[in-house]
Design an enzyme around this catalytic site. Structure first.
Site, PDB file in Angstrom:
ATOM      1  N   PRO A  36      -1.701 -11.902  -9.389  1.00 27.07           N
ATOM      2  CA  PRO A  36      -2.724 -11.592  -8.379  1.00 27.07           C
ATOM      3  C   PRO A  36      -2.888 -10.079  -8.196  1.00 27.07           C
ATOM      4  O   PRO A  36      -1.930  -9.317  -8.311  1.00 27.07           O
ATOM      5  CB  PRO A  36      -2.164 -12.245  -7.108  1.00 27.07           C
ATOM      6  CG  PRO A  36      -1.241 -13.306  -7.587  1.00 27.07           C
ATOM      7  CD  PRO A  36      -0.673 -12.815  -8.882  1.00 27.07           C
ATOM      8  N   ASP A  76       5.897   2.503  -9.427  1.00 32.61           N
ATOM      9  CA  ASP A  76       6.540   1.251  -9.860  1.00 32.61           C
ATOM     10  C   ASP A  76       6.628   1.128 -11.383  1.00 32.61           C
ATOM     11  O   ASP A  76       7.275   0.204 -11.888  1.00 32.61           O
ATOM     12  CB  ASP A  76       5.758   0.033  -9.332  1.00 32.61           C
ATOM     13  CG  ASP A  76       5.970  -0.180  -7.853  1.00 32.61           C
ATOM     14  OD1 ASP A  76       6.956   0.354  -7.301  1.00 32.61           O
ATOM     15  OD2 ASP A  76       5.144  -0.889  -7.236  1.00 32.61           O
ATOM     16  N   ALA A 108      -1.653  -7.056  -4.689  1.00 30.89           N
ATOM     17  CA  ALA A 108      -0.934  -8.106  -3.969  1.00 30.89           C
ATOM     18  C   ALA A 108       0.470  -7.699  -3.555  1.00 30.89           C
ATOM     19  O   ALA A 108       1.165  -8.459  -2.893  1.00 30.89           O
ATOM     20  CB  ALA A 108      -0.856  -9.346  -4.866  1.00 30.89           C
ATOM     21  N   GLY A 109       0.921  -6.513  -3.984  1.00 29.04           N
ATOM     22  CA  GLY A 109       2.321  -6.138  -3.738  1.00 29.04           C
ATOM     23  C   GLY A 109       3.236  -6.635  -4.839  1.00 29.04           C
ATOM     24  O   GLY A 109       4.457  -6.629  -4.712  1.00 29.04           O
ATOM     25  N   LEU A 110       2.622  -7.073  -5.964  1.00 36.31           N
ATOM     26  CA  LEU A 110       3.397  -7.618  -7.085  1.00 36.31           C
ATOM     27  C   LEU A 110       3.403  -6.669  -8.285  1.00 36.31           C
ATOM     28  O   LEU A 110       3.899  -7.020  -9.358  1.00 36.31           O
ATOM     29  CB  LEU A 110       2.827  -8.980  -7.509  1.00 36.31           C
ATOM     30  CG  LEU A 110       2.839 -10.071  -6.430  1.00 36.31           C
ATOM     31  CD1 LEU A 110       2.059 -11.305  -6.903  1.00 36.31           C
ATOM     32  CD2 LEU A 110       4.274 -10.478  -6.085  1.00 36.31           C
ATOM     33  N   ALA A 111       2.842  -5.474  -8.086  1.00 38.47           N
ATOM     34  CA  ALA A 111       2.847  -4.419  -9.107  1.00 38.47           C
ATOM     35  C   ALA A 111       2.180  -4.825 -10.425  1.00 38.47           C
ATOM     36  O   ALA A 111       2.604  -4.398 -11.495  1.00 38.47           O
ATOM     37  CB  ALA A 111       4.269  -3.916  -9.374  1.00 38.47           C
ATOM     38  N   GLY A 112       1.132  -5.638 -10.336  1.00 40.40           N
ATOM     39  CA  GLY A 112       0.447  -6.083 -11.551  1.00 40.40           C
ATOM     40  C   GLY A 112      -0.080  -4.923 -12.389  1.00 40.40           C
ATOM     41  O   GLY A 112       0.082  -4.905 -13.614  1.00 40.40           O
ATOM     42  N   GLY A 113      -0.728  -3.968 -11.747  1.00 43.93           N
ATOM     43  CA  GLY A 113      -1.295  -2.826 -12.473  1.00 43.93           C
ATOM     44  C   GLY A 113      -0.200  -1.989 -13.115  1.00 43.93           C
ATOM     45  O   GLY A 113      -0.326  -1.544 -14.266  1.00 43.93           O
ATOM     46  N   SER A 114       0.889  -1.770 -12.383  1.00 46.81           N
ATOM     47  CA  SER A 114       2.014  -0.992 -12.921  1.00 46.81           C
ATOM     48  C   SER A 114       2.647  -1.722 -14.105  1.00 46.81           C
ATOM     49  O   SER A 114       3.070  -1.095 -15.082  1.00 46.81           O
ATOM     50  CB  SER A 114       3.085  -0.780 -11.845  1.00 46.81           C
ATOM     51  OG  SER A 114       2.534  -0.132 -10.736  1.00 46.81           O
ATOM     52  N   LYS A 169       6.641  -8.182 -10.092  1.00 42.44           N
ATOM     53  CA  LYS A 169       7.918  -7.927  -9.397  1.00 42.44           C
ATOM     54  C   LYS A 169       7.779  -8.269  -7.916  1.00 42.44           C
ATOM     55  O   LYS A 169       6.672  -8.283  -7.364  1.00 42.44           O
ATOM     56  CB  LYS A 169       8.374  -6.472  -9.548  1.00 42.44           C
ATOM     57  CG  LYS A 169       7.471  -5.413  -8.868  1.00 42.44           C
ATOM     58  CD  LYS A 169       7.774  -5.152  -7.395  1.00 42.44           C
ATOM     59  CE  LYS A 169       6.698  -4.283  -6.766  1.00 42.44           C
ATOM     60  NZ  LYS A 169       6.436  -4.414  -5.393  1.00 42.44           N
TER      61      LYS A 169
HETATM   62  P1  ATP Z   1       2.111  -2.316  -6.027  1.00 44.84           P
HETATM   63  O1  ATP Z   1       2.992  -3.493  -5.744  1.00 44.84           O
HETATM   64  O2  ATP Z   1       2.632  -1.425  -7.150  1.00 44.84           O
HETATM   65  O3  ATP Z   1       1.676  -1.570  -4.807  1.00 44.84           O
HETATM   66  P2  ATP Z   1      -0.144  -4.014  -6.165  1.00 44.84           P
HETATM   67  O4  ATP Z   1       0.364  -5.320  -6.693  1.00 44.84           O
HETATM   68  O5  ATP Z   1      -0.291  -3.932  -4.693  1.00 44.84           O
HETATM   69  O6  ATP Z   1       0.778  -2.866  -6.698  1.00 44.84           O
HETATM   70  P3  ATP Z   1      -2.092  -3.832  -8.272  1.00 44.84           P
HETATM   71  O7  ATP Z   1      -2.389  -5.260  -8.627  1.00 44.84           O
HETATM   72  O8  ATP Z   1      -1.231  -3.068  -9.192  1.00 44.84           O
HETATM   73  O9  ATP Z   1      -1.534  -3.719  -6.793  1.00 44.84           O
HETATM   74  O10 ATP Z   1      -3.531  -3.130  -8.092  1.00 44.84           O
HETATM   75  C1  ATP Z   1      -3.759  -2.071  -7.243  1.00 44.84           C
HETATM   76  C2  ATP Z   1      -5.141  -1.477  -7.537  1.00 44.84           C
HETATM   77  O11 ATP Z   1      -5.155  -0.931  -8.846  1.00 44.84           O
HETATM   78  C3  ATP Z   1      -6.279  -2.483  -7.466  1.00 44.84           C
HETATM   79  O12 ATP Z   1      -7.208  -2.006  -6.536  1.00 44.84           O
HETATM   80  C4  ATP Z   1      -6.877  -2.532  -8.847  1.00 44.84           C
HETATM   81  O13 ATP Z   1      -8.296  -2.520  -8.852  1.00 44.84           O
HETATM   82  C5  ATP Z   1      -6.358  -1.274  -9.526  1.00 44.84           C
HETATM   83  N1  ATP Z   1      -6.000  -1.537 -10.942  1.00 44.84           N
HETATM   84  C6  ATP Z   1      -6.176  -0.694 -11.957  1.00 44.84           C
HETATM   85  N2  ATP Z   1      -5.718  -1.211 -13.104  1.00 44.84           N
HETATM   86  C7  ATP Z   1      -5.218  -2.424 -12.824  1.00 44.84           C
HETATM   87  C8  ATP Z   1      -4.611  -3.448 -13.603  1.00 44.84           C
HETATM   88  N3  ATP Z   1      -4.424  -3.334 -14.921  1.00 44.84           N
HETATM   89  N4  ATP Z   1      -4.200  -4.564 -12.958  1.00 44.84           N
HETATM   90  C9  ATP Z   1      -4.360  -4.671 -11.626  1.00 44.84           C
HETATM   91  N5  ATP Z   1      -4.941  -3.740 -10.854  1.00 44.84           N
HETATM   92  C10 ATP Z   1      -5.378  -2.609 -11.427  1.00 44.84           C
END
Ligand code: ATP
Length: 323
Positions: free
Chosen positions: A111, A153, A114-120, A11
């Site tokens: 990535p 998220d 990254a601010g793209l909510a990959g983990g969420s 996202k």
């Molecule tokens: P948001 O936009 O919600 O702040 P984000 O894109 O900044 O999220 P994510 O990629 O979701 O960040 O990862 C944040 C942290 O969560 C990382 O330090 C990562 O090690 C940890 N993490 C745990 N599970 C996952 C996963 N399935 N995918 C990505 N990161 C994960």
């Protein structure tokens, strides 16, 4: 043994307004979130008991990117209980009061940090998928109550599409998605701590505020130029100060022809709106040339993808994907 394949879409925040810190320590936000075609693939395989997980590099070109340039692949997230996908499975088992097991495979293309909510997105995909695999019959609202314990998220990632979010990002109001506009993502190999970003924001004398309502109006009119004008993120200035290279790359994206550029979430990913896919390829090539000339310093990964405007565009759905 059953198997379910789910897409976990990235996202961006088209507008992100951060309010003052609340008594519970969280910040109230008003944001407009948009899912992208770029996605992780999450495969769930039934097991008699226990949770296990594998993460492996995905292929952005098979996972929603029209083209990509990757200097560095991000490290993979942990393959243990610290993975948000694992945590989601654990919490769902508790909430549903069941003991069945699952093996989770994640093909990462989004990535990391990254601010793209990959983990969420991965966590949401696990909740959606396990609801089907384990025949739980839970509504999206019930899944969101579990998801929000994993991260603010996750409820949006369960919903996908376009939505206005308030509260800490968990109170959602879906809005009609604009067309599948093309968007360029630029991710520098730096990590930004979301907590540090909010802390620095709190220390600002005049924290920048953003009118997310204007973005909603622009989206309702489906006017890309107007949407580009209304992009805004309260946290952008803070992260740009922490990572000055981002300022240069932001300028480079504008010079390459993006209609509007903004940082997503707490960064560091910058996204740029372009006129159409052809224009997107043109802007992408210009930036590739800039990167090649640069050759030193922090070099970004680039992805050209699109807004997710309708569901069911996933070539991996229907069991076509085998992990
Ligand atoms: P948001 O936009 O919600 O702040 P984000 O894109 O900044 O999220 P994510 O990629 O979701 O960040 O990862 C944040 C942290 O969560 C990382 O330090 C990562 O090690 C940890 N993490 C745990 N599970 C996952 C996963 N399935 N995918 C990505 N990161 C994960």
């Amino acid at each position: 043994m059953g198997q379910i394949v789910e897409s976990a879409h990235a996202k961006i925040n088209l507008a992100l307004d951060v309010g003052p810190v609340r008594p519970d320590g969280y910040h109230g936000i008003h944001t407009v979130m948009q899912s992208l075609e770029l996605r992780d693939i999450v495969v769930l395989e039934e097991r008699p008991a226990g949770i296990s997980l594998d993460c492996m590099p995905g292929d952005p070109l098979r996972q929603g990117a029209r083209c990509s340039l990757e200097f560095d692949r991000d490290p993979l997230p942990p393959s243990n209980a610290r993975n948000l996908a694992w945590r989601a499975a654990e919490l769902l088992r508790e909430a549903a009061g069941i003991r069945r097991g699952v093996h989770i495979t994640i093909r990462k293309a989004i990535p990391l940090a990254a601010g793209l909510a990959g983990g969420s997105a991965d966590a949401a995909a696990v909740l959606r998928g396990l609801n089907r695999l384990w025949n739980l019959g839970m509504s999206r609202e019930e899944l969101a109550l579990v998801g929000v314990k994993v991260g603010a998220d996750v409820p949006f990632c369960l919903l996908e599409g376009t939505a206005e979010a308030t509260g800490i990002g968990e109170k959602l109001k879906p809005v009609p998605s604009p067309p599948a506009w093309t968007v360029l993502l630029l991710k520098l190999p730096v990590s930004v701590s979301t907590a540090a970003c909010y802390k620095a924001y709190d220390e600002l004398q005049n924290p920048p505020r953003v009118d997310a309502g204007r973005m909603l109006e622009a989206l309702a009119s489906q006017d890309l130029t107007e949407v580009a004008k209304c992009l805004g993120n309260s946290l952008e200035a803070v992260t740009l100060k922490q990572v000055p290279e981002l300022i240069l790359w932001r300028e480079a994206m504008e010079e390459a022809g993006c209609l509007g550029v903004l940082m997503s979430g707490s960064g560091p990913t910058l996204f740029g709106l372009v006129r159409n896919e052809e224009h997107g390829h043109d802007v992408f090539e210009r930036l590739v040339n800039t990167v090649k000339q640069e050759r030193q310093g922090l070099l970004p990964n680039l992805y050209l993808t699109r807004f997710l405007s309708s569901k069911g565009n996933d070539e991996f759905e229907g069991g076509a994907w085998h992990a």
